[in-house]
Enzyme design. Structure first.
Site, PDB file in Angstrom:
ATOM      1  N   TYR A 109       0.838  -1.193   0.000  1.00 41.76           N
ATOM      2  CA  TYR A 109       0.000   0.000   0.000  1.00 41.76           C
ATOM      3  C   TYR A 109       0.882   1.256   0.000  1.00 41.76           C
ATOM      4  O   TYR A 109       2.106   1.175  -0.056  1.00 41.76           O
ATOM      5  CB  TYR A 109      -0.965  -0.023   1.180  1.00 41.76           C
ATOM      6  CG  TYR A 109      -2.010  -1.108   1.052  1.00 41.76           C
ATOM      7  CD1 TYR A 109      -2.833  -1.171  -0.068  1.00 41.76           C
ATOM      8  CD2 TYR A 109      -2.154  -2.099   2.021  1.00 41.76           C
ATOM      9  CE1 TYR A 109      -3.784  -2.178  -0.210  1.00 41.76           C
ATOM     10  CE2 TYR A 109      -3.101  -3.113   1.892  1.00 41.76           C
ATOM     11  CZ  TYR A 109      -3.912  -3.148   0.767  1.00 41.76           C
ATOM     12  OH  TYR A 109      -4.840  -4.134   0.631  1.00 41.76           O
ATOM     13  N   ARG A 156       2.304  -1.248  11.161  1.00 45.99           N
ATOM     14  CA  ARG A 156       2.406  -2.544  10.493  1.00 45.99           C
ATOM     15  C   ARG A 156       3.330  -2.419   9.281  1.00 45.99           C
ATOM     16  O   ARG A 156       3.140  -1.555   8.422  1.00 45.99           O
ATOM     17  CB  ARG A 156       1.021  -3.003  10.051  1.00 45.99           C
ATOM     18  CG  ARG A 156       1.006  -4.233   9.143  1.00 45.99           C
ATOM     19  CD  ARG A 156      -0.412  -4.714   8.974  1.00 45.99           C
ATOM     20  NE  ARG A 156      -0.547  -5.689   7.901  1.00 45.99           N
ATOM     21  CZ  ARG A 156      -1.507  -6.613   7.836  1.00 45.99           C
ATOM     22  NH1 ARG A 156      -2.413  -6.675   8.802  1.00 45.99           N
ATOM     23  NH2 ARG A 156      -1.577  -7.448   6.830  1.00 45.99           N
TER      24      ARG A 156
END
Length: 208
Positions: A109, A156
């Site tokens: 992402y 993360r």
């Protein structure tokens, strides 16, 4: 656990919930163009550099799978707005009664695209050496911590991951720097995803 995104049209999953009320901000993923309720509104794929992931498809709002087209590299002003989108998302999550937030910098992402060298070939303050490639991640984390306090923020990452055609030329340098910088912020936790066996040309790097 509730997963939300900082902008109204974030990752490649239709019908997901935004955690920001900012309108027409840049997408948070290297996704295919989305078309919304207004027939004249089209959001074009944007990312760190104009590099399309190879062999990767994404869901469209009608549930179909399509190849991801070549994205447009984000302008500096748009990157600054993305940081503010994350800040707004953090504020809204706090107002909604969340216990904390996790900044998603993994799995190909947007934050991951800026961090890794194969997807970030910029020559400005957000590209080049690892310090500059990690700049957006750190700015987003810092903005989120300003809202929540660092003890309520996790991050993360997916070091060595190849999902979404991700790779890095010097993975030990990249992830070593990222983890070292995040450790200085005394976060609640660091969520690391172990890479799975790759499919494609990118081998899983040795991060030992």
């Amino acid at each position: 656990t509730v997963v939300v995104f900082p902008a109204p049209f974030g990752p490649n999953r239709p019908n997901t919930s935004p955690c920001s009320t900012v309108n027409e901000s840049p997408s948070t993923a290297r996704v295919a163009p989305y078309r919304f309720s207004s027939p004249s509104t089209v959001i074009v794929a944007v990312t760190a550099s104009a590099i399309a992931p190879r062999g990767v498809q994404t869901y469209t709002p009608d549930g179909q799978m399509k190849d991801i087209p070549e994205p447009r590299a984000l302008e500096i002003s748009e990157i600054k707005q993305i940081v503010q989108n994350f800040r707004k998302g953090a504020e809204n999550a706090k107002a909604a009664g969340f216990d904390g937030v996790e900044v998603h910098g993994a799995n190909g992402y947007l934050l991951d695209q800026f961090l890794e060298s194969c997807t970030n070939q910029r020559t400005d303050e957000y590209g080049g050496g690892v310090e500059d490639r990690a700049r957006l991640l750190m700015e987003v984390v810092d903005a989120t911590c300003e809202v929540w306090g660092s003890d309520r923020v996790g991050v993360r990452l997916s070091p060595g991951g190849v999902f979404n055609d991700m790779c890095d030329i010097h993975p030990q340098e990249t992830w070593g720097y990222a983890v070292t910088e995040l450790a200085k912020r005394n976060l609640a936790y660091l969520h690391l995803i172990e890479p799975v066996q790759p499919v494609g040309e990118h081998p899983t790097p040795d991060l030992s």
